[in-house]
Write an enzyme that holds these catalytic residues in place. Structure first.
Site, PDB file in Angstrom:
ATOM      1  N   SER A 210      -1.421   8.537  -5.475  1.00 36.84           N
ATOM      2  CA  SER A 210      -1.246   9.240  -4.213  1.00 36.84           C
ATOM      3  C   SER A 210      -1.137  10.756  -4.411  1.00 36.84           C
ATOM      4  O   SER A 210      -2.021  11.337  -5.014  1.00 36.84           O
ATOM      5  CB  SER A 210      -0.019   8.653  -3.505  1.00 36.84           C
ATOM      6  N   HIS A 343      -1.428   0.576  -0.255  1.00 37.69           N
ATOM      7  CA  HIS A 343      -1.290   1.838  -0.975  1.00 37.69           C
ATOM      8  C   HIS A 343      -0.270   1.673  -2.106  1.00 37.69           C
ATOM      9  O   HIS A 343       0.935   1.778  -1.871  1.00 37.69           O
ATOM     10  CB  HIS A 343      -0.789   2.865   0.050  1.00 37.69           C
TER      11      HIS A 343
END
Ligand code: GTR
Length: 361
Positions: A210, A343
């Protein structure tokens, strides 16, 4: 003209031409790098600073005003005669200013411990550190207000590297954003790795998930000593193409509004202009291209905010930079996978990444 003379002349001009081509490729690369630093990430105010000191597993900046503490997980049987390859990554153990006990921090710590255990079992060392110690993941004002509200004393340099080397209170349009600052700190950790006999500084992969994936790419582009660069679900400002129309993914106006301090101020100019940005993230990752360096990108099927389709397309676009060097791109110098799910960076992702590294690092 005699044949021998002609051949000599021909050879000389070919060499000349080759040099010119190599030079122009280098110039193009420099111009592209300049564009990305001018428009997106900003410039680090210094290279390796004279005031940096190593103390055991810590790195001190500005006479110790900023101290970055490294966690080093080593595989069994490692020695100076048999130094091991290294995975370098950031973590956020002190997510939100030292709230080490909140669920988010604890989950991150557990995940990092699992990654450490798995990677060391495969013969890789893992070096990681809390990026908040280098530069807090918050705007300066907010960070100071937060510390005061918690009744905490302000540390000598509440805003970390920015306070020691500049670029925050005196910020200009191209001053480094936090992603560039974290990437710069990764390079300083690599300086430290170079002093460690059991770690092979020539075999270091920089990676992250990320915002840390964006950071890993920035480190890989700006420091050619990193041999492998792995971005996991880095999305906007990382591996996702801005120009690709992906309505559910993060756009520049959202990232510059929510995280203005991650980038240089010039990036705001591109808010709501994603489709017309001069250069896109495939070119950014293509800057890593060299015969001896490798790129790995991963996404998650349910991670629409990071834009898996845009990440895959950017990896394929970046692979062309290796092809332009006469090398194989996708599946060779560039790897990609997309896990089923949200994610996250899981041990399964690390497994696939290490399968890629085993033959290359
Ligand atoms: C999100 C942000 C993304 C991504 C993510 C993270 O809120 O919009 O760009 O970086 O945070 O780092 O977890």
């Amino acid at each position: 003209m005699k044949r021998r003379e002609f051949m000599t002349l021909f050879a000389a001009s070919a060499v000349c031409c080759g040099i010119r081509t190599a030079e122009s490729a280098e110039t193009k690369k420099e111009e592209l790098l300049k564009w990305f630093l001018d428009n997106e990430y900003g410039y680090a105010p210094t290279g390796r600073p004279d005031d940096m000191k190593f103390e055991g597993n810590s790195i001190l900046f500005g006479g110790g005003k900023v101290k970055v503490n490294l966690t080093v997980a080593l595989p069994k049987g490692v020695s100076a005669e048999k130094p091991c390859p290294v995975l370098l990554m950031g973590d956020f153990r002190t997510w939100n200013n030292g709230m080490r006990e909140d669920e988010k921090s604890l989950k991150q710590q557990r995940n990092q411990n699992e990654i450490d255990a798995y990677a060391t079992s495969r013969g890789y060392a893992v070096v990681h550190y809390d990026l908040n110690e280098a530069a807090p993941d918050q705007p300066r004002r907010m960070m100071i207000a937060d510390l005061k509200a918690k009744g905490k004393e302000l540390p000598p340099c509440p805003y970390g590297l920015f306070e020691v080397y500049g670029g925050e209170t005196d910020r200009t349009a191209t001053s480094w954003g936090t992603i560039r600052a974290w990437a710069w700190c990764h390079s300083r950790v690599l300086d430290w790795i170079e002093t460690q006999p059991v770690l092979d500084a020539k075999r270091v992969a920089v990676l992250g998930h990320s915002r840390l994936g964006k950071t890993a790419l920035c480190a890989g582009v700006t420091d050619t000593r990193f041999k492998v660069v792995y971005s996991n679900a880095s999305g906007c400002g990382g591996a996702k193409l801005n120009r690709m129309d992906l309505p559910r993914s993060e756009h520049i106006h959202q990232i510059t509004r929510n995280f203005p301090y991650w980038f240089c101020q010039n990036f705001n100019q591109w808010a709501n202009r994603d489709g017309e940005i001069t250069h896109d993230q495939d070119e950014w990752m293509g800057l890593i291209a060299s015969p001896t360096r490798y790129l790995y990108v991963a996404s998650g099927t349910e991670d629409q905010w990071a834009g898996p389709t845009g990440e895959k397309a950017a990896a394929e676009g970046a692979a062309k930079a290796w092809e332009a060097l006469g090398l194989k791109g996708m599946g060779d110098h560039v790897g990609y996978h997309c896990h089923e799910g949200p994610h996250s960076l899981t041990v399964e992702d690390i497994k696939l990444f290490l399968d890629f590294c085993d033959k290359r690092l």
